[in-house]
Design an enzyme around this catalytic site. Structure first.
Site, short mmCIF file in Angstrom:
data_model
loop_
_atom_site.label_atom_id
_atom_site.label_comp_id
_atom_site.label_asym_id
_atom_site.label_seq_id
_atom_site.Cartn_x
_atom_site.Cartn_y
_atom_site.Cartn_z
N ASP A 48 36.06 39.36 36.57
CA ASP A 48 37.29 38.93 36.79
C ASP A 48 37.75 38.19 38.30
O ASP A 48 37.52 39.22 39.18
CB ASP A 48 38.32 40.37 36.57
CG ASP A 48 38.27 40.40 35.04
OD1 ASP A 48 37.11 40.28 34.22
OD2 ASP A 48 39.29 41.59 34.72
N LYS A 89 44.00 35.98 32.81
CA LYS A 89 44.59 37.29 33.09
C LYS A 89 45.79 37.28 33.84
O LYS A 89 45.99 36.32 34.89
CB LYS A 89 43.45 37.88 33.52
CG LYS A 89 43.84 39.36 34.20
CD LYS A 89 42.60 40.36 34.62
CE LYS A 89 42.95 41.43 35.19
NZ LYS A 89 41.47 41.95 35.76
N LYS A 146 44.18 38.11 29.16
CA LYS A 146 44.25 39.66 29.34
C LYS A 146 45.45 39.93 30.09
O LYS A 146 45.85 39.54 30.77
CB LYS A 146 43.06 40.05 30.27
CG LYS A 146 42.90 41.64 30.77
CD LYS A 146 41.67 41.64 31.36
CE LYS A 146 41.54 43.20 32.11
NZ LYS A 146 40.24 43.14 32.94
#
Length: 229
Positions: free
Chosen positions: A94, A158, A187
């Protein structure tokens, strides 16, 4: 949406990114993830070797954040951190988008940064998520961040680090899903503290949830929910 506890757990990246996280607290996070069989444990890259060892033989994946939490990091440094984390056992990375460059309209720089990470991560057969930090962006910037992430080869977009001014918002998750369609994962992370909030994020289009209040969400124990990520 109606999900069993077991189904909901598989949406969750059980997260411990606190600066004061100790080995004991990271182990507790891993133990909780193992108990509920979450999708993953998400930690700072330093802890990946320990987490990988704790999760050995399980279906719970280790995830590392890189360039975290500001995204204002040299691309070469992010690539090194990502490759090292993967070599240490991370199955997903991430990364934080370069927020300042996105807001400055320097799309080529932003795309090149993400593409370098995507190339390195995919070369090792792993997945890349791009954290937009939506609380710092306009709606147009959120759309552009999603488009650049997709163009650069990311696998997910995300919402948040959980360390800025706000976390995930339903309208932002919806906008991100509308922008990437079914081509990328979305996400939602930051500020999700109840089962109702988690299900609402999934209804809005989230295919993964970044949460630290995993136990509270899955057990309904509001007393164990904590503010933060």
């Amino acid at each position: 949406m109606t999900l069993t506890t077991e189904q909901l757990a598989k949406y969750m990246d059980h997260t411990n990114l606190k600066a004061d996280a100790t080995e004991a607290s990271i182990k507790q996070t891993c133990d909780e993830a193992a108990k509920f069989n979450t999708a993953s444990v998400c930690v700072n890259s330093y802890w990946i070797p320990f987490v990988t060892e704790q999760l050995k033989g399980m279906t719970v994946n280790p995830i590392a954040v890189v360039g975290f939490p500001l995204g204002a990091m040299a691309t070469a440094s992010e690539v090194f951190e990502a490759e090292k984390a993967i070599d240490d056992g991370a199955e997903e990375i991430d990364m934080v988008i370069n927020v300042g460059e996105l807001k400055s309209g320097n799309d080529d720089v932003v795309e090149a940064d993400i593409k370098a990470l995507a190339t390195a991560v995919h070369a090792k057969g792993k997945l890349l998520k791009v954290i937009l930090e939506t609380c710092l962006l306009t709606k147009e910037e959120i759309v552009r961040g999603c488009q650049l992430s997709e163009k650069a080869g990311a696998d997910f977009v995300k919402t948040s680090t959980g360390f800025s001014t706000a976390g995930a918002k339903l309208e932002d998750v919806k906008l991100m899903r509308e922008t990437v369609g079914d081509r990328l994962g979305v996400k939602a992370s930051g500020g999700i503290h109840s089962r109702e909030e988690a299900l609402a994020m999934i209804d809005a289009g989230a295919s993964r949830l970044g949460v630290s209040a995993t136990v509270a969400i899955l057990t309904g124990d509001a007393a164990s929910a904590k503010a933060g990520y």
